[in-house]
Design a protein around this motif. Structure first.
Motif, PDB file in Angstrom:
ATOM      1  N   CYS A   1     -27.265  14.060   0.521  1.00 35.85           N
ATOM      2  CA  CYS A   1     -28.488  14.373   0.515  1.00 35.85           C
ATOM      3  C   CYS A   1     -29.016  15.154  -0.443  1.00 35.85           C
ATOM      4  O   CYS A   1     -28.491  16.246  -0.716  1.00 35.85           O
ATOM      5  CB  CYS A   1     -28.706  15.185   2.198  1.00 35.85           C
ATOM      6  SG  CYS A   1     -30.576  15.510   2.264  1.00 35.85           S
TER       7      CYS A   1
ATOM      8  N   ALA B   1     -31.862  16.976  -0.113  1.00 37.72           N
ATOM      9  CA  ALA B   1     -32.832  17.726   0.411  1.00 37.72           C
ATOM     10  C   ALA B   1     -33.078  19.061  -0.554  1.00 37.72           C
ATOM     11  O   ALA B   1     -34.247  19.401  -0.647  1.00 37.72           O
ATOM     12  CB  ALA B   1     -32.234  18.372   1.876  1.00 37.72           C
TER      13      ALA B   1
ATOM     14  N   CYS C   1     -39.258  13.381   3.637  1.00 40.45           N
ATOM     15  CA  CYS C   1     -38.745  12.311   3.522  1.00 40.45           C
ATOM     16  C   CYS C   1     -39.406  11.397   4.897  1.00 40.45           C
ATOM     17  O   CYS C   1     -39.819  10.313   4.805  1.00 40.45           O
ATOM     18  CB  CYS C   1     -37.427  12.239   3.627  1.00 40.45           C
ATOM     19  SG  CYS C   1     -36.498  13.191   2.232  1.00 40.45           S
TER      20      CYS C   1
ATOM     21  N   CYS D   1     -40.520  23.216   5.531  1.00 40.37           N
ATOM     22  CA  CYS D   1     -40.148  22.543   6.715  1.00 40.37           C
ATOM     23  C   CYS D   1     -39.006  23.648   7.259  1.00 40.37           C
ATOM     24  O   CYS D   1     -37.693  23.258   6.846  1.00 40.37           O
ATOM     25  CB  CYS D   1     -39.687  21.439   6.383  1.00 40.37           C
ATOM     26  SG  CYS D   1     -38.598  20.516   7.618  1.00 40.37           S
TER      27      CYS D   1
ATOM     28  N   LEU E   1     -36.997  19.555  -1.434  1.00 41.88           N
ATOM     29  CA  LEU E   1     -37.728  20.904  -0.804  1.00 41.88           C
ATOM     30  C   LEU E   1     -38.063  21.857  -1.899  1.00 41.88           C
ATOM     31  O   LEU E   1     -39.018  22.725  -1.710  1.00 41.88           O
ATOM     32  CB  LEU E   1     -36.660  21.758   0.016  1.00 41.88           C
ATOM     33  CG  LEU E   1     -36.241  21.043   1.319  1.00 41.88           C
ATOM     34  CD1 LEU E   1     -35.310  21.626   1.982  1.00 41.88           C
ATOM     35  CD2 LEU E   1     -37.396  20.968   2.298  1.00 41.88           C
TER      36      LEU E   1
ATOM     37  N   CYS F   1     -35.552  21.878   7.983  1.00 40.97           N
ATOM     38  CA  CYS F   1     -35.070  21.467   6.880  1.00 40.97           C
ATOM     39  C   CYS F   1     -34.172  22.748   6.097  1.00 40.97           C
ATOM     40  O   CYS F   1     -33.199  22.245   5.639  1.00 40.97           O
ATOM     41  CB  CYS F   1     -35.755  20.963   6.000  1.00 40.97           C
ATOM     42  SG  CYS F   1     -37.061  19.594   6.760  1.00 40.97           S
TER      43      CYS F   1
ATOM     44  N   GLY G   1     -29.940  13.705   6.061  1.00 45.73           N
ATOM     45  CA  GLY G   1     -30.431  15.239   5.978  1.00 45.73           C
ATOM     46  C   GLY G   1     -31.675  15.500   6.993  1.00 45.73           C
ATOM     47  O   GLY G   1     -32.214  14.750   7.336  1.00 45.73           O
ATOM     48  N   ALA G   2     -31.887  16.752   6.551  1.00 44.55           N
ATOM     49  CA  ALA G   2     -33.007  17.203   7.525  1.00 44.55           C
ATOM     50  C   ALA G   2     -34.504  16.725   7.164  1.00 44.55           C
ATOM     51  O   ALA G   2     -35.131  16.576   8.251  1.00 44.55           O
ATOM     52  CB  ALA G   2     -33.072  18.812   7.632  1.00 44.55           C
ATOM     53  N   PRO G   3     -34.741  16.526   5.920  1.00 43.27           N
ATOM     54  CA  PRO G   3     -36.034  16.235   5.619  1.00 43.27           C
ATOM     55  C   PRO G   3     -36.331  14.925   5.998  1.00 43.27           C
ATOM     56  O   PRO G   3     -37.912  14.576   6.276  1.00 43.27           O
ATOM     57  CB  PRO G   3     -36.249  16.275   4.239  1.00 43.27           C
ATOM     58  CG  PRO G   3     -35.040  17.203   3.781  1.00 43.27           C
ATOM     59  CD  PRO G   3     -33.997  17.228   4.865  1.00 43.27           C
TER      60      PRO G   3
ATOM     61  N   SER H   1     -37.035  15.734  10.547  1.00 42.05           N
ATOM     62  CA  SER H   1     -38.057  16.675  11.086  1.00 42.05           C
ATOM     63  C   SER H   1     -39.546  16.157  10.969  1.00 42.05           C
ATOM     64  O   SER H   1     -39.895  15.449  10.067  1.00 42.05           O
ATOM     65  CB  SER H   1     -38.248  17.984  10.480  1.00 42.05           C
ATOM     66  OG  SER H   1     -39.343  18.685  10.463  1.00 42.05           O
TER      67      SER H   1
ATOM     68  N   VAL I   1     -31.720  17.791  14.105  1.00 39.28           N
ATOM     69  CA  VAL I   1     -31.579  17.769  12.621  1.00 39.28           C
ATOM     70  C   VAL I   1     -29.703  18.061  12.662  1.00 39.28           C
ATOM     71  O   VAL I   1     -29.088  18.917  13.402  1.00 39.28           O
ATOM     72  CB  VAL I   1     -31.969  19.218  12.169  1.00 39.28           C
ATOM     73  CG1 VAL I   1     -31.496  19.492  10.750  1.00 39.28           C
ATOM     74  CG2 VAL I   1     -33.445  19.084  12.106  1.00 39.28           C
TER      75      VAL I   1
ATOM     76  N   GLY J   1     -40.752  17.011   7.748  1.00 41.11           N
ATOM     77  CA  GLY J   1     -39.910  16.580   6.459  1.00 41.11           C
ATOM     78  C   GLY J   1     -40.721  15.796   5.596  1.00 41.11           C
ATOM     79  O   GLY J   1     -41.331  14.877   6.117  1.00 41.11           O
TER      80      GLY J   1
END
Lengths: 82, 370
Positions: free
Chosen positions: B313, B315, B352, B62, B319, B65, B342-344, B347, B95, B350
């Motif tokens: 987060c 992540a 999540c 990602c 990841l 992410c 967080g990013a996941p 996106s 993000v 992502g």
């Protein structure tokens, strides 16, 4: 981000290498895409487009061969696509 | 859509599920590298359909992410400059860095614009010569040719109002880090089909040899994913270990030479940071010295980064496949797509976000339904 979709080359607009562009048809909708990475693509051929740039020429014969092999695995079905 | 619908055929997909179930003598642990694959697996219920024989853990693919928060902070600060138009892909705008996202900067008055293609940003620079157009270039090798073309076009056109924040990352070094981790559980990889469209997959031969793990180059539609999973399972069951191409309609062994050439003209491989991973050896791309004048950090000056505020987060664990998103106590509680930690969770690739969107609905996914 890495998503890319196949579309059909319907018209070349510019053949200059760095600025190469063509019209690509996606389900009846035409978009101008950049062709610098597939300079040999031919009209009627499918290319895979990512972020407005064609990154691959589709090997249609390879796709058909795989589908043929897989269909021989599966029984006939009337179910719709996913 | 031609060349898409055929690879969503339910009957073929169900037969492949049965075939994999019949071949597996134990439960194998596979990692799909790309976040687009993660979303397709969950959307179609493939993870649930194969749960007895395959555990799918979700990889680092990602790009937004793993884009360093410091780069997002830099983009946000440059976007505040009155002459600047900051452009990027839609995913990147949402993000959060350490002090909000680019969309937050936009609400504070910055001129932030989503573009479909980096080459649209070049066209914008031509249309608006009085403004400075910065494109925030993120993504794996799939995307690198598109931003490389942008900077090469800008150079040819003599544009003095176009620059890049380059935050491109490379997939294979991250896979190597995952395999080197002491707690690694991955027994086989579904490699990212569109990355390999550009890079080819010959480079995976050394990876397979070093780590003795099968790699199946895999596409994104449900039938593609199941073909890749079946190939990995067959390799693991037979003890065979190699890099195979299960996405042959797009991927050639040596990749796309033209795309590789434009990447090499614009970028050089470097060690560099990934969000959640730290410094990844040979893990990033940087502009070549002769193109430094298109580097936004050179043009506007580097802004000092601040410590990360998103330490709640998980992540990095998501990841790297150490945990599944629901294992995080914030998942679906204090962390949802509207207010992500967080990013996941933000996106479209992502893990999540995929679990939040599809995780509770596996019973109705096409391949999970009995």
């Amino acid at each position: 981000m890495c998503l890319a979709v196949p579309g059909k080359v319907v018209r070349w607009l510019d053949r200059e290498p760095l600025f190469a562009r063509a019209e690509i048809e996606f389900e009846g909708v035409r978009r101008v895409c950049h062709m610098a990475c597939v300079p040999e693509a031919e009209l009627g051929e499918f290319v895979i487009v990512h972020a407005g740039v064609a990154i691959s020429r589709v090997d249609a014969a390879e796709a058909q061969q795989l589908l043929h092999e897989l269909r021989s695995l599966s029984e006939s079905s009337e179910e719709p696509s996913l | 859509m031609k060349l898409v619908d055929e690879f969503r055929d339910v009957a073929v997909a169900r037969r492949l599920v049965e075939d994999i179930q019949q071949r597996a003598t134990r439960r194998w642990v596979l990692m799909e590298v790309c976040g687009g694959q993660t979303h397709s697996l969950l959307r179609n219920g493939i993870d649930a359909a194969l749960a007895d024989v395959v555990e799918l853990i979700h990889g680092p693919g990602c790009p937004v992410c793993v884009t360093p928060a410091e780069d997002i902070d830099l983009a946000c600060q440059l976007a505040q400059q009155p002459e600047v138009i900051l452009s990027s892909f839609g995913d990147m705008l949402r993000v959060p860095g350490n002090a909000g996202s680019l969309l937050d900067a936009k609400t504070r008055g910055a001129d932030v614009r989503m573009v479909y293609s980096p080459l649209d940003a070049v066209a914008l620079a031509q249309r608006e010569p009085q403004r400075q157009i910065i494109f925030f270039a993120v993504g794996f090798e799939t995307t690198a040719p598109t931003t490389a073309l942008a900077v090469l076009q800008a150079e040819r056109l003599g544009l003095k109002n176009f620059s890049l924040i380059v935050s491109h990352v490379r997939v294979l070094p991250a896979m190597e880090l995952l395999m080197q981790a002491s707690d690694n559980r991955v027994q086989g990889f579904l490699a990212a089909g569109h990355v390999c469209t550009v890079t080819g997959f010959a480079a995976y031969d050394d990876f397979v040899g070093e780590f003795h793990v099968p790699v199946a180059v895999t596409g994104f539609e449900p039938v593609d994913l199941l073909v890749g999973i079946r190939d990995c399972v067959m390799q693991l069951e037979s003890g065979r270990v190699e890099a195979t191409n299960c996405y042959g309609r797009s991927v050639r062994r040596s990749g796309n030479a033209e795309a590789q050439r434009v990447i090499e003209q614009a970028y050089a491989i470097s060690d560099g940071p990934w969000r959640g991973f730290g410094i990844v050896p040979r893990g990033v791309l940087r502009l070549r010295p002769e193109l430094q004048r298109f580097d936004a950090t050179q043009r506007f000056g580097v802004i000092e980064s601040r410590p990360c505020l998103f330490n709640e987060c998980r992540a990095p664990d998501v990841l790297s496949g150490r945990i599944k998103p629901p294992d995080c106590r914030h998942f679906g509680a204090s962390c949802v797509p509207e207010t992500p930690l967080g990013a996941p969770m933000v996106s479209s690739e992502g893990a999540c976000a995929a679990y939040y969107r599809y995780g509770g609905h596996t019973a109705t996914a096409p391949l999970a339904a009995k």
